[in-house]
Motif scaffolding. Structure first.
Motif, mmCIF file in Angstrom:
data_model
loop_
_atom_site.group_PDB
_atom_site.id
_atom_site.type_symbol
_atom_site.label_atom_id
_atom_site.label_comp_id
_atom_site.label_asym_id
_atom_site.label_seq_id
_atom_site.Cartn_x
_atom_site.Cartn_y
_atom_site.Cartn_z
ATOM 1 N N ILE A 76 -21.638 -32.970 -17.579
ATOM 2 C CA ILE A 76 -21.457 -33.939 -18.467
ATOM 3 C C ILE A 76 -22.494 -34.944 -18.544
ATOM 4 N N ASN A 77 -22.940 -35.387 -17.434
ATOM 5 C CA ASN A 77 -23.911 -36.294 -17.345
ATOM 6 C C ASN A 77 -25.460 -35.607 -17.737
ATOM 7 N N GLU A 78 -25.666 -34.407 -17.649
ATOM 8 C CA GLU A 78 -26.636 -33.678 -18.179
ATOM 9 C C GLU A 78 -26.647 -33.422 -19.685
ATOM 10 N N THR A 79 -25.646 -33.366 -20.023
ATOM 11 C CA THR A 79 -25.439 -33.187 -21.556
ATOM 12 C C THR A 79 -25.634 -34.567 -22.204
ATOM 13 N N VAL A 80 -25.141 -35.638 -21.659
ATOM 14 C CA VAL A 80 -25.340 -37.080 -22.250
ATOM 15 C C VAL A 80 -26.942 -37.133 -22.033
ATOM 16 N N SER A 131 -22.154 -43.169 -17.002
ATOM 17 C CA SER A 131 -22.470 -41.615 -16.430
ATOM 18 C C SER A 131 -21.040 -41.456 -15.665
ATOM 19 N N VAL A 132 -20.617 -40.051 -15.556
ATOM 20 C CA VAL A 132 -19.250 -39.675 -14.895
ATOM 21 C C VAL A 132 -19.816 -39.479 -13.398
ATOM 22 N N ASP A 133 -19.115 -40.009 -12.799
ATOM 23 C CA ASP A 133 -19.303 -39.978 -11.202
ATOM 24 C C ASP A 133 -17.814 -39.545 -10.500
ATOM 25 N N VAL A 134 -17.454 -38.471 -10.680
ATOM 26 C CA VAL A 134 -15.938 -37.904 -9.778
ATOM 27 C C VAL A 134 -16.607 -36.776 -8.840
ATOM 28 N N ILE A 169 -12.890 -39.306 -15.949
ATOM 29 C CA ILE A 169 -13.977 -38.684 -16.738
ATOM 30 C C ILE A 169 -13.693 -39.008 -18.232
ATOM 31 N N ASN A 170 -12.420 -39.090 -18.532
ATOM 32 C CA ASN A 170 -12.150 -39.057 -20.257
ATOM 33 C C ASN A 170 -12.609 -40.944 -20.504
ATOM 34 N N ALA A 171 -12.286 -41.615 -19.539
ATOM 35 C CA ALA A 171 -12.378 -42.998 -19.721
ATOM 36 C C ALA A 171 -14.055 -43.198 -20.052
ATOM 37 N N ALA A 209 -17.003 -32.542 -9.298
ATOM 38 C CA ALA A 209 -18.587 -33.008 -9.045
ATOM 39 C C ALA A 209 -19.413 -32.140 -10.094
ATOM 40 N N SER A 210 -19.040 -30.784 -10.052
ATOM 41 C CA SER A 210 -19.805 -30.074 -11.161
ATOM 42 C C SER A 210 -19.491 -30.290 -12.563
ATOM 43 N N LEU A 211 -18.458 -30.564 -13.014
ATOM 44 C CA LEU A 211 -18.076 -31.054 -14.281
ATOM 45 C C LEU A 211 -18.771 -32.338 -14.628
ATOM 46 N N SER A 212 -18.782 -33.295 -13.413
ATOM 47 C CA SER A 212 -19.518 -34.669 -13.840
ATOM 48 C C SER A 212 -21.142 -34.314 -14.041
ATOM 49 N N ASP A 213 -21.614 -33.350 -13.242
ATOM 50 C CA ASP A 213 -22.951 -33.264 -13.303
ATOM 51 C C ASP A 213 -23.123 -32.718 -14.808
#
Lengths: 812, 99, 135
Positions: A546-550, A530-533, A515-517, A540-544
């Motif tokens: 972050i992606n929404e924020t971006v 996009s973050v896809d972990v 995610i940091n990368a 998964a929820s964290l990824s979502d």
């Protein structure tokens, strides 16, 4: 251990450390580090493998096994320099160990040791790859790694010698401490050396610098250590209590056996005598007329008493006893049941008699018709009678494996023991003192024949029966159990530790890194990353999120960009409209032709040109370049252009225009930009050009049909550089048909993909090729040549050109 | 930077040595702004001047203007090639009297 | 690569100049190039001192690196002040007014004229102004 053994071990311990330092220096200071991964791994593997072999060959023999630090070398190599080198070193050390039995190395542990050395190579490689991500472990961890490896090694010795468990345990018990210590220290010191060489601190880092994985490692390490100590302590206590119960039982059974033997022998003997006496006496009445003394002598005893129905002694070998009432003493009362017919025989243990408590006797009684006969042994008689039977009673008796039973007489003389060392006395021995100090039927510690023993005693018939068992034997099973279970626990906990750590790393740390990368890419400007972990719900929820924020950020930026684009477009339009786009006047002037264009690198540029007639005879033409680009440059350009025009229209000469414009621009130059200007005023009647140059590139001029050349005068300082600078007026004359070409450095300094400048020579060539063409063709042609030259390289600077052809007046 | 003054007949020679930069220019400015009010002929001797930055140029320009206003004279002399190059690049050669 | 970190006060321009000159001497730098570099440093450093920290005092780090292949030196001045590109007079942070950060017209003119390459970058909260000059 002997001092030379300690020295030997210390040397062996230091070998991997020395090799570590040597290789790190080699990698840093020489070209060894540039050798490439595999060659380096092979060289390092072979060297550490040789150290392992050295360990085997110069180890110390103990119980048919070789104690050494062979395992440390593959571990250090694998942990610090890379998995393959560790595996190579392990294979070398293990295979050599296998064949080393041919020249006399311990055969007993051949399989275990060989396997272990190969295994630890893989073990180190796996740890480096999965636990430490190819980095160095901490020194505490290194110590633990070395210790666990040795435990694995020793466990393998157990496993491969199941049929000779006793010897395996002896070997392992002898090896455990030195091998754990030396291999653990060796690995730890190597890691410390590596850390010191790379300038790392050995102290714990402050928490904020510590990665999650490290914190987990440390906490888990502590937890596992505590769990290990707790379970080991519990096992120890449990096994201790079990083994002391076993000792108690074992000793007690043996004592009871011997006591019973002695009792039965003594009882049977005395009873037999009593029966004989009763038979000879026959009845109470008959006794009164017999010589009991004679009978007693014949039977080998000194006392015979005859008791009548009333329980009184009527006849006795001791006249004092006559008339004694058997019911008057506790000891003597026990014989009364012989009178009521319930018992016909009774034997007592050797004990104080009721008549006189200071005298010890053993009595037996047999009923006769009207009373009973009782006989007794005094001490001498007792020993004379049964002593011979007691002697040697325990000479074949083993307690456990090497324990024994000792029997002593009332004087403390040993009458029977395992080795039948009779007649020795226990007086003044540890055991004798311990017997006095402890209660019977309890287990106590003492020494016997110099061996620490557990002992228990009891007395019977004036004999002292002591059972002993060496402490070592009693504790052997406990120690074995504790050792084996500790080893198993270490292995289980280590495996557990590794698995949990690996899972945490994989589930948490690696995901956070991923995610940091991606976040790094995003902050570096790649909003399409996009973050896809998705390995677990939380990530998964964290990824979502972050992606929404971006995505939201991207929308906001796009909106802002659109707004800025629109504003820039307005600015561009305003600026464009400020540059003259119509190059013919009305009514048309046929005495000159002029064309100019400005191509901004950004939406709004800092270049500009201007051209206007002051009157019918005077044409002002100028080109300028503001330092900088974008809106500030464009604003500055508008200001400069306006000032220049108003001054020129006021009738000033070019030098005066620039001098005044400079002062004015300096006064209002909050941005402190500067602008280069080449400004000329052409007298259409004569072709005379008065001009001034504020730091601008020289124009190129060509006569009709001729070649272009630069018209160079020393330029004055740029406008807005410094207030109060005077500018110089220059003059030149154009012949009818001459062309003058003005440009900004965006032309000469245009660069192609190879970073090569377009340059002045190319400019002249480009101009010469079009000398005869129209001013518009010249401008567009040069621009086209620049574009072609630049190719795919980005355009950094505005490109502005102006061409003026002086035609002259026919009426002149 | 060091400033050394010496009288050469009518002229006051100001020897400026070291660096004339942002840090030292105010010092020279203070010195020269006093001298222009007292002297009619100033000579700036730059034989020991390592370099001059825009802050130094501003001082020279303002001194030149002050001297021109009172019809005095300002001469810059003994410039090293590097200093001369700066004067040329900035067009100072056009209005400075350089010897 | 050598570096020096100093407080952003005008007096430190001498410290900076001496440090850079020391490096340049080790590189066989011509007197002319050294003079021009000194001037450029003066212009750029004074600009940072005057404007980068909005009247406060911060730090300036200078990096000197010899580009041996090109026979040139690369010098970077780095500050943690208000984002501003003195080359284009464009403010990467649009919220700041132009007059907050500027370099004298003459100063930047001289830098641009004498240096072989001048570039600006704003990265990780740092203003980085880099000049390259042939030795």
């Amino acid at each position: 251990m002997a001092p030379e053994t300690v020295l030997q071990f210390a040397l062996a311990t230091m070998l991997p450390v020395v090799a570590t330092i040597a290789f790190i220096l080699l990698q840093r200071k020489t070209r060894f580090g540039g050798l490439g991964f595999w060659p380096q791994q092979i060289v390092i593997g072979i060297v550490f493998g040789s150290i392992a072999v050295f360990g085997t060959e110069f180890g110390i023999n103990a119980y048919g096994a070789t104690m050494n630090v062979r395992d440390a070398a593959p571990i250090v190599s694998g942990l610090l320099f890379g998995g393959p080198s560790g595996i190579i070193a392990g294979l070398i050390g293990g295979i050599e160990r296998w064949f080393s039995v041919l020249w006399g190395r311990g055969e007993f542990t051949q399989v275990g040791c060989s396997l272990a050395t190969v295994a630890v190579g893989f073990y180190a490689a796996a740890l480096r790859k999965f636990m430490f991500d190819g980095k160095k472990p901490s020194w505490v961890m290194a110590l633990a790694i070395g210790v666990v490896a040795e435990v694995l090694h020793l466990t393998l010795i157990f496993v491969t010698n199941m049929d000779a468990m006793k010897q395996a345990i002896m070997v392992v018990r002898a090896c455990t401490m030195p091998m754990l210590l030396c291999n653990g220290l060796s690995v730890m010191l190597s890691v410390i050396a590596a850390m010191l060489l790379s300038g790392e601190s050995l102290r714990n880092k402050v928490p904020e610098e510590r990665a999650i994985a490290q914190t987990v490692q440390t906490s888990m390490f502590v937890a596992v250590l505590i769990a290990f100590i707790a379970t080991s302590a519990f096992t120890f206590l449990l096994q201790s209590s079990l083994s002391s119960q076993q000792v108690d039982e074992l000793l007690r059974i043996n004592i009871d056996d011997i006591r019973t033997d002695i009792d039965q022998t003594a009882d049977a003997n005395l009873l037999a005598i009593a029966r004989k006496a009763a038979e000879r006496i026959g009845s109470v009445e008959a006794a009164k007329t017999m010589s009991l003394t004679e009978l007693a002598h014949e039977l080998g005893i000194s006392e015979i008493d005859v008791v009548d129905n009333s329980g009184k002694i009527v006849v006795s070998t001791f006249s004092d006893f006559v008339g004694y009432d058997m019911g008057s003493g506790e000891q003597s009362r026990e014989f009364l049941p012989l009178l009521d017919g319930t018992h016909t025989e009774y034997v007592q243990d050797f004990q104080p008699m009721s008549y006189d408590q200071s005298v010890l006797r053993k009595y037996a009684g047999v009923a006769i018709g009207d009373g009973f006969v009782q006989v007794s042994y005094n001490e001498q008689e007792f020993q004379a009678q049964i002593g011979s039977q007691i002697v040697g009673i325990t000479s074949n008796r083993h307690v456990g494996e090497s324990g024994s039973v000792i029997v002593c007489n009332a004087h403390g003389q040993v009458v029977s023991s395992l080795n039948n060392a009779s007649s020795e006395s226990l007086e003044n021995t540890d055991l004798g003192a311990a017997v006095k100090a402890n209660a019977p039927n309890t287990v106590f510690k003492s020494t016997y024949d110099g061996t620490p023993v557990f002992a228990m005693y009891n007395r019977t018939e004036a004999y002292l029966v002591i059972a002993i068992i060496p402490q070592a034997e009693a504790e052997f099973s406990r120690n074995t159990a504790v050792l084996v279970s500790s080893f198993m626990e270490i292995l289980v906990f280590a495996a557990l530790f590794a698995v949990i750590y690996y899972l945490i790393k994989r589930l948490v740390v690696d995901n956070i890194r991923r995610i940091n990368a991606t976040l790094g890419e995003i902050t570096a400007g790649d909003l399409n990353a996009s973050v896809d972990v998705r390995s677990n719900e939380e990530f998964a929820s964290l990824s979502d999120d972050i992606n929404e924020t971006v995505a939201a950020l991207k929308r906001a930026i796009a909106e802002a960009a659109a707004r800025i684009d629109a504003e820039l477009e307005y600015a561009r339009t305003i600026q464009r409209s400020a540059l003259p786009m119509v190059f013919q006047t009305y009514p048309p002037h046929y005495d000159y032709q002029i064309y100019a264009s400005m191509d901004a690198a950004k939406e709004v540029g800092g270049d500009f040109y201007d051209l206007y007639l002051l009157d019918d005879d005077h044409l002002v033409f100028l080109i300028a370049d503001v330092s900088g680009k974008g809106i500030p440059a464009a604003m500055f350009m508008m200001q400069a252009k306006t000032i220049l025009k108003s001054l020129a229209e006021a009738g000033l000469e070019p030098d005066e225009v620039l001098t005044h414009a400079n002062d004015e621009l300096c006064a209002n130059n909050e941005a402190e930009m500067f602008v280069t200007v080449w400004m000329g005023i052409l007298d259409l009647r004569t072709g005379n050009v008065k001009f001034a140059n504020a730091g601008h590139n020289p124009p190129a001029i060509a006569h009709a049909g001729g070649k272009f050349s630069f018209h160079v005068v020393r330029p004055n300082l740029v406008l807005a550089g410094m207030e109060g600078i005077p500018y110089k007026l220059h003059e030149l004359t154009l012949q009818p048909g001459d062309t003058i070409f003005l440009y900004t450095d965006g032309v000469t300094e245009a660069t192609d993909t190879n970073d090569e400048l377009f340059g002045e020579d190319r400019l002249l060539l480009s101009l010469d090729a079009r000398e005869s063409q129209s001013v518009e063709s010249i401008c567009k042609g040069v621009h086209g040549d620049v574009d072609e030259f630049v190719g795919d390289a980005p355009q950094f600077d505005d490109i502005t050109v102006l061409a003026l052809k002086y035609v002259g007046r026919k009426d002149k | 930077m060091e400033i050394t003054k010496s009288q050469e007949g009518e002229k006051l020679v100001v020897l400026v040595s070291g660096r004339l930069n942002t840090g030292t220019a105010p010092q020279l400015d203070a010195e020269l702004s006093t001298l222009v009010t007292q002297q009619d002929a100033l000579v700036l001797d730059f034989s020991d001047l390592a370099y001059i930055s825009s802050a130094g140029l501003r001082v020279i320009l303002s001194t030149q203007k002050a001297m021109s206003r009172k019809k005095g004279s300002l001469v810059v002399r003994n410039c090293k090639p590097e200093i001369l190059e700066v004067f040329e690049m900035t067009g100072f050669v056009d209005f400075l009297t350089i010897e | 690569m050598m570096k020096l970190r100093v407080k952003s006060t005008i007096e430190n321009v001498d410290l900076l100049t001496e440090f850079v000159n020391e490096q340049l001497e080790g590189m066989d730098c011509s007197t002319r190039a050294m003079t021009q570099i000194d001037i450029a440093l003066d212009e750029l450093f004074s600009n940072i001192c005057n404007y980068a920290y909005g009247g406060k005092i911060g730090h300036v780090t200078v990096y000197v690196e010899e580009l041996e292949d090109e026979g040139a030196v690369r010098i970077t001045l780095e500050d943690e002040g208000i984002p501003f590109d003195p080359l284009s007079h464009e403010d990467p942070d649009i919220s700041l007014g132009l007059k907050d950060r500027t370099i004298g017209g003459l100063g930047i003119f001289m830098v641009k004229r004498t240096m072989d390459d001048v570039s600006y970058e704003y990265k990780d909260g740092l203003n980085m102004l880099t000049v390259v000059k042939a030795l």
